[in-house]
Design an enzyme around this catalytic site. Sequence first.
Site, PDB file in Angstrom:
ATOM      1  N   THR A 123       0.829  -1.198   0.000  1.00 60.97           N
ATOM      2  CA  THR A 123       0.000   0.000   0.000  1.00 60.97           C
ATOM      3  C   THR A 123       0.866   1.251   0.000  1.00 60.97           C
ATOM      4  O   THR A 123       1.970   1.263   0.546  1.00 60.97           O
ATOM      5  CB  THR A 123      -0.929   0.014   1.225  1.00 60.97           C
ATOM      6  OG1 THR A 123      -0.147  -0.096   2.425  1.00 60.97           O
ATOM      7  CG2 THR A 123      -1.903  -1.148   1.171  1.00 60.97           C
ATOM      8  N   ASP A 124       0.351   2.322  -0.607  1.00 61.60           N
ATOM      9  CA  ASP A 124       1.081   3.581  -0.703  1.00 61.60           C
ATOM     10  C   ASP A 124       0.939   4.391   0.587  1.00 61.60           C
ATOM     11  O   ASP A 124       0.195   4.023   1.501  1.00 61.60           O
ATOM     12  CB  ASP A 124       0.558   4.404  -1.882  1.00 61.60           C
ATOM     13  CG  ASP A 124       0.778   3.704  -3.213  1.00 61.60           C
ATOM     14  OD1 ASP A 124       1.725   2.904  -3.297  1.00 61.60           O
ATOM     15  OD2 ASP A 124      -0.009   3.953  -4.149  1.00 61.60           O
ATOM     16  N   LYS A 125       1.606   5.516   0.613  1.00 60.05           N
ATOM     17  CA  LYS A 125       1.536   6.445   1.742  1.00 60.05           C
ATOM     18  C   LYS A 125       0.088   6.867   1.999  1.00 60.05           C
ATOM     19  O   LYS A 125      -0.634   7.247   1.081  1.00 60.05           O
ATOM     20  CB  LYS A 125       2.391   7.671   1.435  1.00 60.05           C
ATOM     21  CG  LYS A 125       2.290   8.775   2.476  1.00 60.05           C
ATOM     22  CD  LYS A 125       3.079   9.997   2.047  1.00 60.05           C
ATOM     23  CE  LYS A 125       2.897  11.145   3.038  1.00 60.05           C
ATOM     24  NZ  LYS A 125       3.615  12.368   2.598  1.00 60.05           N
ATOM     25  N   VAL A 127      -2.512   5.091   2.713  1.00 61.29           N
ATOM     26  CA  VAL A 127      -3.546   4.092   2.433  1.00 61.29           C
ATOM     27  C   VAL A 127      -3.693   3.140   3.623  1.00 61.29           C
ATOM     28  O   VAL A 127      -2.701   2.707   4.209  1.00 61.29           O
ATOM     29  CB  VAL A 127      -3.207   3.301   1.149  1.00 61.29           C
ATOM     30  CG1 VAL A 127      -4.243   2.213   0.897  1.00 61.29           C
ATOM     31  CG2 VAL A 127      -3.118   4.246  -0.043  1.00 61.29           C
TER      32      VAL A 127
END
Length: 418
Positions: A123-125, A127
């Site tokens: 997952t990205d920043k 999320v």
Amino acid sequence: MIKTFIDKTLVKSISLCSVKFQTTKTFVKMENEEMKQSCEINKAEESCKIENSREEYKWKKCKKMACMLSFSGKDYMGMQNQRSQGLKTIEGELLEAFHKAGHIDPEWLDNPQKAFFQRASRTDKGVSALKMVVSLKLPVDEPTLVESVNSFLPADIRLHSVVRVTKNFNCKSAADARTYLYLTPTFAFSPCTGIISESWRCDESTIKNVNDVLKLYLGSHYFHNYTSGKLPMEPSSRRHIYEFVCGEPFEKDGMEWCIIKIKGQSFMLHQIRKMIGMATAIVRGHTSISKIEETFGMQRIDIPRAPGLGLVLEQVHFDRYNKRYGSDGMHETLSWDKVEDQVTRFKEDIVFSDIISTEISTKSMFDWMSVLPQHQFKPRHFEEDGENSPLMQANLNLKNSRKNKSASDEEDGGDDDS
């Protein structure tokens, strides 16, 4: 007679020498056998010491386990471990908790690959996730493992379950599909000709219009325009979408919200946020619905990326694994039904609560919608550079003007202070 005497003496001497040689040979042989036995004893002792030292290594009996956890990602730099850069991530906090609880070798903290650590999705920043799965080697038959690890985790990360899996299990490659949720205020679907306001509410046709757009993404398509670094018709950009639907609106903290649900085989970087951004732009009237089909073609199209705040990984699906190993009597299914109530409470009390409060305070959707008109949605060749529209250029000029004015004010202030 003299000759006979000499012969007898010589024979006697030779006999004595032979006896001495045999005696010496026997002694040497015995000595060699004793040394051999001694060496064998020493080897046995060394082997025993090695075995004892191996028995003392408590992580030798660790087995592959699957861990399911929930987290709110707004205060973290994504899922992937970045301890070497000193960044705060979900994996960093989780491994630290396993270490403090005494469930992993201290060496594995900075070298998780030695524990065969793997994540199901990165997952990205910002999320969040409700049922994220990681796999690694952990001690077996420790009934308090979950509780002990949670005691060292922050409140916005919770380990819910740990189950034994097969020796060669890899939670990334074993995943059949992933389901994401996107929590958004409904004013994101308000017409672009009107005034954006938190008091705006959906009418009967709004959600239907949204779903009419979302269903165009179902099936297999080339999503090269929805990520970076992909060329048209590149095989790795072809993804399959099983479900894409917007739920009914609901009221929370004085605003109207809705949840968009998307299930796909796998997703590329920023793909979901760009799909939602494109759908929102169409519903608002910034571009036509036919533009979606164009995004699957050979041209490059500028697609807006929706804010990452509302994106949540709901579940990673392991249907093939569950069918093959879930009923073999040795392994459990990775469906997490036993802890469903815990996950629901975490979703409502932590994840959705954080998203709603952060959206109200930061107005990230408002800010994104203010720059949405700058996107042109004009197709161009992938080797061409895009040109700014008059509105985008005017906005850039305004920003530069404000920046120059701010710098000038700071210089004037500096002179006054001196």
